[in-house]
Design a protein around this motif. Structure first.
Motif, PDB file in Angstrom:
ATOM      1  N   MET A 376      -0.270  -1.071  10.752  1.00 53.74           N
ATOM      2  CA  MET A 376      -0.597  -2.615  11.030  1.00 53.74           C
ATOM      3  C   MET A 376      -1.733  -2.231  12.063  1.00 53.74           C
ATOM      4  SD  MET A 376       3.014  -4.529  11.026  1.00 53.74           S
ATOM      5  CE  MET A 376       2.606  -6.004  11.104  1.00 53.74           C
ATOM      6  N   LYS A 377      -1.574  -1.435  13.093  1.00 53.86           N
ATOM      7  CA  LYS A 377      -2.723  -1.269  14.191  1.00 53.86           C
ATOM      8  C   LYS A 377      -4.087  -0.890  13.494  1.00 53.86           C
ATOM      9  CE  LYS A 377       0.395  -0.087  18.114  1.00 53.86           C
ATOM     10  NZ  LYS A 377       0.747   0.856  19.118  1.00 53.86           N
ATOM     11  N   GLY A 378      -3.890  -0.002  12.430  1.00 49.40           N
ATOM     12  CA  GLY A 378      -4.781   0.503  11.775  1.00 49.40           C
ATOM     13  C   GLY A 378      -5.671  -0.497  10.863  1.00 49.40           C
ATOM     14  N   GLU A 379      -4.873  -1.576  10.705  1.00 50.55           N
ATOM     15  CA  GLU A 379      -5.444  -2.595   9.860  1.00 50.55           C
ATOM     16  C   GLU A 379      -6.072  -3.736  10.710  1.00 50.55           C
ATOM     17  OE1 GLU A 379      -5.567  -3.274   6.510  1.00 50.55           O
ATOM     18  OE2 GLU A 379      -5.430  -1.351   6.464  1.00 50.55           O
ATOM     19  N   GLY A 380      -6.096  -3.420  12.157  1.00 52.63           N
ATOM     20  CA  GLY A 380      -6.676  -4.345  13.125  1.00 52.63           C
ATOM     21  C   GLY A 380      -5.737  -5.619  13.726  1.00 52.63           C
ATOM     22  N   TYR A 381      -4.284  -5.210  13.253  1.00 56.72           N
ATOM     23  CA  TYR A 381      -3.603  -6.340  13.912  1.00 56.72           C
ATOM     24  C   TYR A 381      -3.577  -6.282  15.464  1.00 56.72           C
ATOM     25  CZ  TYR A 381      -1.467  -7.487   9.321  1.00 56.72           C
ATOM     26  OH  TYR A 381      -1.366  -8.025   7.992  1.00 56.72           O
ATOM     27  N   GLY A 382      -3.717  -7.381  16.177  1.00 55.58           N
ATOM     28  CA  GLY A 382      -3.641  -7.449  17.745  1.00 55.58           C
ATOM     29  C   GLY A 382      -4.862  -6.901  18.217  1.00 55.58           C
ATOM     30  N   GLU A 383      -5.924  -6.360  17.719  1.00 56.14           N
ATOM     31  CA  GLU A 383      -7.103  -5.815  18.305  1.00 56.14           C
ATOM     32  C   GLU A 383      -7.818  -6.811  18.703  1.00 56.14           C
ATOM     33  OE1 GLU A 383     -10.967  -3.250  16.923  1.00 56.14           O
ATOM     34  OE2 GLU A 383      -9.148  -3.206  15.789  1.00 56.14           O
ATOM     35  N   GLY A 384      -8.223  -6.872  20.218  1.00 52.25           N
ATOM     36  CA  GLY A 384      -8.855  -7.809  20.748  1.00 52.25           C
ATOM     37  C   GLY A 384      -8.113  -8.854  21.283  1.00 52.25           C
ATOM     38  N   TYR A 385      -6.788  -8.987  21.318  1.00 50.40           N
ATOM     39  CA  TYR A 385      -6.148 -10.026  21.799  1.00 50.40           C
ATOM     40  C   TYR A 385      -6.174 -10.186  23.264  1.00 50.40           C
ATOM     41  CZ  TYR A 385      -2.086 -13.169  23.292  1.00 50.40           C
ATOM     42  OH  TYR A 385      -1.253 -13.861  23.838  1.00 50.40           O
ATOM     43  N   ALA A 386      -6.478 -11.281  23.982  1.00 49.55           N
ATOM     44  CA  ALA A 386      -6.694 -11.474  25.414  1.00 49.55           C
ATOM     45  C   ALA A 386      -5.480 -12.139  25.856  1.00 49.55           C
ATOM     46  CB  ALA A 386      -7.763 -12.314  25.660  1.00 49.55           C
ATOM     47  N   TYR A 387      -4.477 -11.410  26.774  1.00 47.05           N
ATOM     48  CA  TYR A 387      -3.402 -12.182  27.280  1.00 47.05           C
ATOM     49  C   TYR A 387      -3.668 -12.963  28.421  1.00 47.05           C
ATOM     50  CZ  TYR A 387       1.585 -11.642  29.117  1.00 47.05           C
ATOM     51  OH  TYR A 387       2.885 -12.077  29.429  1.00 47.05           O
ATOM     52  N   ASP A 388      -3.441 -14.211  28.114  1.00 49.74           N
ATOM     53  CA  ASP A 388      -3.820 -15.368  28.838  1.00 49.74           C
ATOM     54  C   ASP A 388      -3.379 -15.029  30.377  1.00 49.74           C
ATOM     55  OD1 ASP A 388      -5.062 -18.144  26.987  1.00 49.74           O
ATOM     56  OD2 ASP A 388      -3.544 -16.565  26.219  1.00 49.74           O
ATOM     57  N   HIS A 389      -2.261 -14.600  30.582  1.00 54.39           N
ATOM     58  CA  HIS A 389      -1.683 -14.366  32.086  1.00 54.39           C
ATOM     59  C   HIS A 389      -2.550 -13.499  32.820  1.00 54.39           C
ATOM     60  CE1 HIS A 389       1.790 -16.982  31.277  1.00 54.39           C
ATOM     61  NE2 HIS A 389       1.996 -16.322  30.154  1.00 54.39           N
ATOM     62  N   ASP A 390      -3.290 -12.729  31.910  1.00 53.64           N
ATOM     63  CA  ASP A 390      -4.164 -11.529  32.871  1.00 53.64           C
ATOM     64  C   ASP A 390      -5.457 -12.460  33.264  1.00 53.64           C
ATOM     65  OD1 ASP A 390      -2.249  -9.622  32.603  1.00 53.64           O
ATOM     66  OD2 ASP A 390      -3.270  -8.842  30.571  1.00 53.64           O
TER      67      ASP A 390
END
Length: 439
Positions: A376-390
């Motif tokens: 799933m990581k290889g498929e781009g899942y979660g890529e570029g997600y910005a964690y709002d609390h950061d």
């Protein structure tokens, strides 16, 4: 007419003995223009007046008790030169209906049509209602059904499509006064009531002409020579219970009146309709549920506390029971009526439901999908997600709608109550999202 209703005079007694039979039967109108209170149907421009100039269609007469449904049906038969047959859905079975239809068929073969008046027609089941259709279609009968219940709830669509629904109105006080005058003329005596007692007698009938004439006959039978005041009348007569059927049309009318009074910010009217329903025997739990719905639908986020007040009132009723617990529901009704109103959340929910139906099965954007596996990581899942609390201001401004979907606007807060504050927050987020898009 002034001397007849001079309240200082003694009630004259008739020297002519009254005709036998109940007063309501003796005063039954002999012509349509004598029917009281239904001018919208029987006046010069009335719907029934226009129908009588041609072939009389099948009809459904919908209205409360005692407003003239049976009388109108009988007089229509006379005007249309049809043989009048009356049955009641309460006492008529399938075998009885077959005999009625067979007799009407024979009568038609001899050149005479039949107006079949069916009282309480809503009490027939679906199969029985369907049984009327072929006989209406081939002209064997002209059906006139009478019902106190909303036809759209109680009658089959097929029957409704072959009959015109006419609504009869509850008699108003001026109609009741006219009936009272006719009764006094028939009885040959003025009622021994002062002005307030006379008005109270008419109010006791609750818009039911038959009930009024029965009350008039009862008062006349006392043979009183002195004027009777309102208090004495109330002590001698038991006021009729207000019409209310917990499963019928009045049920829906009164809950609608309560809901709209709350929405209209009128606590007095809301309390009145609440009391009407409780007096009629409505289940307070049903009212607690509907009041909670009002908080969710019509107050919403303009006062988030409103929903809590309703739930607490509901719980209080469950703990205290009647009648003490009903006060908690009344308090909730007053709170809702005076609370700031907003249906923005409700409107946003409906708009979102519509939008979800139109976009089908579009997947979420990959950057907000979890990636528990290497594949799933290889498929781009979660890529570029910005964690709002950061983020320094706790807001990333990322897109959370499906890729390629034009961003819609569902929630538009009103400038009232707590929702005014929510509107300011929303404006800030919109502004920040626009800045990040440019960056």
């Amino acid at each position: 007419m002034a001397d007849l209703f001079d309240m200082g005079a003694q009630a004259p007694r008739s020297e002519t003995p009254a005709r036998p039979g109940p007063l309501a039967d003796r005063l039954r109108p002999a012509t349509l223009d004598q029917v009281v209170g239904q001018g919208h149907l029987l006046g010069p421009d009335g719907a029934l007046t226009a129908m009588l100039s041609g072939t009389l269609p099948s009809l459904i007469l919908w209205g409360p008790p005692g407003v003239g449904k049976t009388t109108i049906a009988r007089l229509l038969a006379d005007r249309a030169d049809l043989h009048f047959v009356q049955i009641s859905a309460i006492f008529t079975g399938v075998a009885d209906l077959r005999k009625v239809f067979e007799t009407a068929r024979n009568r038609r073969a001899n050149g005479t049509g039949t107006l079949l008046f069916v009282d309480e027609i809503h009490r027939f089941n679906k199969a029985q209602q369907d049984g009327f259709l072929p006989h209406m279609e081939d002209g064997t009968i002209t059906l006139v059904g009478a019902t106190t219940e909303n036809p759209s709830f109680e009658l089959n669509a097929a029957l409704m499509s072959r009959a015109q629904v006419l609504t009869l109105k509850r008699l108003e006080l001026r109609d009741m006064e006219l009936l009272t005058q006719r009764a006094e003329k028939e009885l040959g005596a003025k009622l021994p009531l002062d002005g307030p007692a006379r008005a109270a007698l008419q109010e006791m009938a609750d818009g039911d002409g038959r009930a009024l004439l029965n009350l008039v006959e009862q008062v006349h039978g006392w043979g009183a020579t002195d004027r009777i005041d309102r208090e004495t009348l109330a002590a001698r007569l038991q006021k009729r219970a207000a019409q209310y059927d917990k499963s019928g049309d009045a049920h829906y009318n009164l809950i609608s009146a309560l809901h709209k009074s709350v929405r209209g910010s009128d606590p007095d009217a809301a309390l009145y309709w609440l009391a009407r329903m409780l007096k009629g025997g409505e289940d307070p739990r049903y009212l607690a549920r509907r009041v909670t719905r009002m908080a969710v639908e019509d107050i919403g986020l303009a006062d988030p506390q409103a929903q809590t007040v309703c739930l607490q009132a509901w719980e209080t009723y469950e703990r205290l029971g009647s009648p003490e617990g009903e006060l908690a529901i009344a308090n909730a009704v007053v709170y809702l009526a005076l609370a700031p109103k907003s249906n923005a959340g409700y409107a946003a929910y409906k708009a979102a439901m519509k939008g979800a139906g139109q976009t089908g099965s579009e997947p979420p954007p990959k950057h907000i999908l979890n990636a528990p596996t290497k594949f799933m990581k290889g498929e781009g899942y979660g890529e570029g997600y910005a964690y709002d609390h950061d983020q320094a201001d706790g807001f990333s401004g990322q897109n959370y709608f499906p890729d390629g979907m034009k961003r819609p606007v569902y929630y538009v807060p009103v400038d009232r109550g707590f929702e005014r504050e929510l509107g300011r927050r929303l404006d800030w987020f919109v502004e920040q999202r626009a800045k990040r898009a440019k960056g």
